[in-house]
Design an enzyme around this catalytic site. Structure first.
Site, PDB file in Angstrom:
ATOM      1  N   GLU A  76       0.841  -1.201   0.000  1.00 45.65           N
ATOM      2  CA  GLU A  76       0.000   0.000   0.000  1.00 45.65           C
ATOM      3  C   GLU A  76       0.879   1.254   0.000  1.00 45.65           C
ATOM      4  OE1 GLU A  76      -3.413  -0.366   2.591  1.00 45.65           O
ATOM      5  OE2 GLU A  76      -4.089  -2.105   1.463  1.00 45.65           O
TER       6      GLU A  76
HETATM    7  C1  HEC Z   1      -3.199   0.760  -2.061  1.00 47.84           C
HETATM    8  C2  HEC Z   1      -4.582   1.088  -1.820  1.00 47.84           C
HETATM    9  C3  HEC Z   1      -4.963   1.583  -0.433  1.00 47.84           C
HETATM   10  C4  HEC Z   1      -4.433   2.656   0.258  1.00 47.84           C
HETATM   11  C5  HEC Z   1      -3.313   3.551  -0.162  1.00 47.84           C
HETATM   12  C6  HEC Z   1      -5.218   2.753   1.479  1.00 47.84           C
HETATM   13  N1  HEC Z   1      -6.174   1.780   1.506  1.00 47.84           N
HETATM   14 FE1  HEC Z   1      -7.582   1.547   2.931  1.00 47.84          FE
HETATM   15  N2  HEC Z   1      -8.052  -0.240   2.162  1.00 47.84           N
HETATM   16  C7  HEC Z   1      -7.519  -0.792   1.013  1.00 47.84           C
HETATM   17  C8  HEC Z   1      -7.843  -2.205   0.949  1.00 47.84           C
HETATM   18  C9  HEC Z   1      -7.448  -3.166  -0.154  1.00 47.84           C
HETATM   19  C10 HEC Z   1      -8.584  -2.492   2.116  1.00 47.84           C
HETATM   20  C11 HEC Z   1      -9.091  -3.866   2.554  1.00 47.84           C
HETATM   21  C12 HEC Z   1      -7.878  -4.622   3.078  1.00 47.84           C
HETATM   22  C13 HEC Z   1      -8.210  -5.890   3.826  1.00 47.84           C
HETATM   23  O1  HEC Z   1      -9.352  -6.102   4.210  1.00 47.84           O
HETATM   24  O2  HEC Z   1      -7.285  -6.657   4.088  1.00 47.84           O
HETATM   25  C14 HEC Z   1      -8.726  -1.225   2.848  1.00 47.84           C
HETATM   26  C15 HEC Z   1      -9.477  -1.062   4.008  1.00 47.84           C
HETATM   27  C16 HEC Z   1      -9.655   0.156   4.637  1.00 47.84           C
HETATM   28  C17 HEC Z   1     -10.623   0.417   5.689  1.00 47.84           C
HETATM   29  C18 HEC Z   1     -11.624  -0.598   6.255  1.00 47.84           C
HETATM   30  C19 HEC Z   1     -12.977  -0.448   5.624  1.00 47.84           C
HETATM   31  C20 HEC Z   1     -13.840  -1.659   5.832  1.00 47.84           C
HETATM   32  O3  HEC Z   1     -14.925  -1.753   5.235  1.00 47.84           O
HETATM   33  O4  HEC Z   1     -13.460  -2.561   6.605  1.00 47.84           O
HETATM   34  C21 HEC Z   1     -10.469   1.726   6.060  1.00 47.84           C
HETATM   35  C22 HEC Z   1     -11.260   2.468   7.116  1.00 47.84           C
HETATM   36  C23 HEC Z   1      -9.384   2.274   5.265  1.00 47.84           C
HETATM   37  N3  HEC Z   1      -8.949   1.286   4.390  1.00 47.84           N
HETATM   38  C24 HEC Z   1      -8.838   3.544   5.412  1.00 47.84           C
HETATM   39  C25 HEC Z   1      -7.611   3.909   4.838  1.00 47.84           C
HETATM   40  C26 HEC Z   1      -6.794   5.036   5.273  1.00 47.84           C
HETATM   41  C27 HEC Z   1      -7.114   5.976   6.409  1.00 47.84           C
HETATM   42  C28 HEC Z   1      -5.699   5.064   4.445  1.00 47.84           C
HETATM   43  C29 HEC Z   1      -4.513   6.008   4.492  1.00 47.84           C
HETATM   44  C30 HEC Z   1      -3.745   6.019   5.719  1.00 47.84           C
HETATM   45  C31 HEC Z   1      -5.860   3.956   3.499  1.00 47.84           C
HETATM   46  N4  HEC Z   1      -7.009   3.265   3.793  1.00 47.84           N
HETATM   47  C32 HEC Z   1      -4.987   3.702   2.463  1.00 47.84           C
HETATM   48  C33 HEC Z   1      -6.778  -0.096   0.079  1.00 47.84           C
HETATM   49  C34 HEC Z   1      -6.036   1.025   0.379  1.00 47.84           C
END
Ligand code: HEC
Ligand code: HEC
Length: 314
Positions: free
Chosen positions: A125
């Site tokens: 990420e």
């Molecule tokens: C490269 C793409 C990417 C980036 C950059 C990213 N995310 Fe995500 N995010 C995801 C993915 C893929 C998941 C699900 C991962 C899993 O369940 O293992 C996720 C899950 C989440 C969730 C959970 C939502 C749920 O329905 O459970 C939240 C809240 C979230 N991210 C916030 C953030 C925040 C705040 C940042 C920055 C600090 C961030 N993400 C950066 C791809 C990204």
């Protein structure tokens, strides 16, 4: 007598199922006592959410994957992060994530605060260490100043405070006033006749056993192997055999905008997702007509998008 008692039970059951299935999405989510929301904190959190300097390359922000123009997802089957590597899972929306009882498809973070530093450090990420992240933020005077204003103390630029600010911002991303919410409030004309039939099917078929409450998820974990997936899901968190292939019930708020579907983004069409759910979770085939009606209902769960002005970063 026995009969009346049974009927009364059935009625209470039906009423309570109905009540839990038909809650309006509140405008304000639960807010933890140790992270009160102030407008300064929310603004700081928004800046951090949009700031690619939280990543090691300076190229990936939270908003790269949780893009406001795509209902805070990326419209990709699998997330693309650091150096365009595809991660193992689909990006869920952060809209209404403040109502979730756990974060991630496998529920490995309990709160938004706990969740927020995961992606910064994840290799696929943002691939950054927390020490580097803090060092970079401290070197930007406008950030140092804002952290001080919001959190006070001697050394306010910390990973914990960064997470708190981002979580506070995320708690503003609520999509109230969907056509379905207006229907619940008594506006019969807010949704079409087909959507009403779809809502009836959604309840009668038993979708509401898992997709209930204001955010259309009961927060539970259920076994599902979506097409092409070998993901062990909840098992990776708990190590319990029982949890193999279990995933958290997804919200269905704004689901018409958050395609492609499922933890591996393998399904592009909402009506196909509905059919798979019906087969996998309820063991019954939904006809094309039924899937179309349920889809029509699901479209009414698209709420008003929160107004997010892209911040000008220092
Ligand atoms: C490269 C793409 C990417 C980036 C950059 C990213 N995310 Fe995500 N995010 C995801 C993915 C893929 C998941 C699900 C991962 C899993 O369940 O293992 C996720 C899950 C989440 C969730 C959970 C939502 C749920 O329905 O459970 C939240 C809240 C979230 N991210 C916030 C953030 C925040 C705040 C940042 C920055 C600090 C961030 N993400 C950066 C791809 C990204
Ligand atoms: C036994 C619990 C359960 C039942 C019943 C259930 N679901 Fe689900 N639903 C889930 C889980 C768990 C997921 C997440 C699946 C994954 O990991 O991709 C999900 C995901 C979904 C998704 C995809 C959401 C997304 O963003 O990827 C849709 C659409 C959906 N369900 C609709 C339905 C419909 C329509 C019904 C009734 C026919 C139904 N569900 C019945 C548990 C359930």
């Amino acid at each position: 007598m026995k009969r009346t008692v049974l009927t009364a039970f059935a009625l209470i059951f039906a009423l309570s199922a109905e009540a839990s299935a038909t809650e309006l999405l509140p405008a304000v989510p639960p807010i933890p006592a140790d992270n009160t929301m102030t407008s300064e904190k929310v603004e700081l959190g928004k800046m951090l959410f949009f700031d690619p300097r939280l990543s090691s390359t300076g190229a990936v922000s939270c908003a790269s994957c949780h893009n406001p123009a795509f209902a805070f997802t990326d419209r990709l089957p699998l997330a693309l992060g650091h150096k365009h590597q595809a991660g193992p899972r689909n990006t869920p929306t952060v809209l209404n994530s403040a109502f979730l009882t756990s974060q991630f498809w496998d529920g490995r973070a309990a709160t938004l605060e706990e969740q927020a530093l995961g992606p910064v450090q994840a290799e696929v990420e943002m691939n950054e260490t927390l020490e580097n992240m803090v060092r970079k933020l401290k070197a930007i005077p406008a950030y140092a100043e804002r952290f001080k204003q919001v959190f006070g103390g001697k050394d306010p630029v910390t990973p914990e405070n960064t997470a708190k600010a981002m979580a506070a911002f995320e708690r503003t991303l609520i999509t109230t006033n969907s056509p379905f919410d207006r229907f619940l409030m008594g506006d019969e004309g807010a949704i079409s006749a087909d959507a009403k039939k779809g809502w009836e099917l959604f309840r009668n078929k038993g979708c509401t056993a898992c997709h209930n409450g204001p955010n259309f998820t009961n927060g539970g974990f259920f076994r599902i192997q979506v097409p092409g997936s070998t993901d062990l899901g909840r098992f990776e968190v708990t190590g319990n055999e029982d949890d193999k292939y279990k995933f958290r019930v997804q919200t269905l708020r704004n689901v018409a905008l958050t395609y492609p579907y499922f933890n591996n983004g393998s399904v592009a069409s909402l009506s196909d997702a509905v059919k798979i759910m019906s087969r996998e979770m309820l063991g019954v085939q939904a006809t094309d007509k039924e899937a179309a009606l349920i889809t029509e209902f699901l479209r009414t769960l698209t709420g008003e998008m929160p107004r997010v002005d892209v911040p000008v970063l220092p």
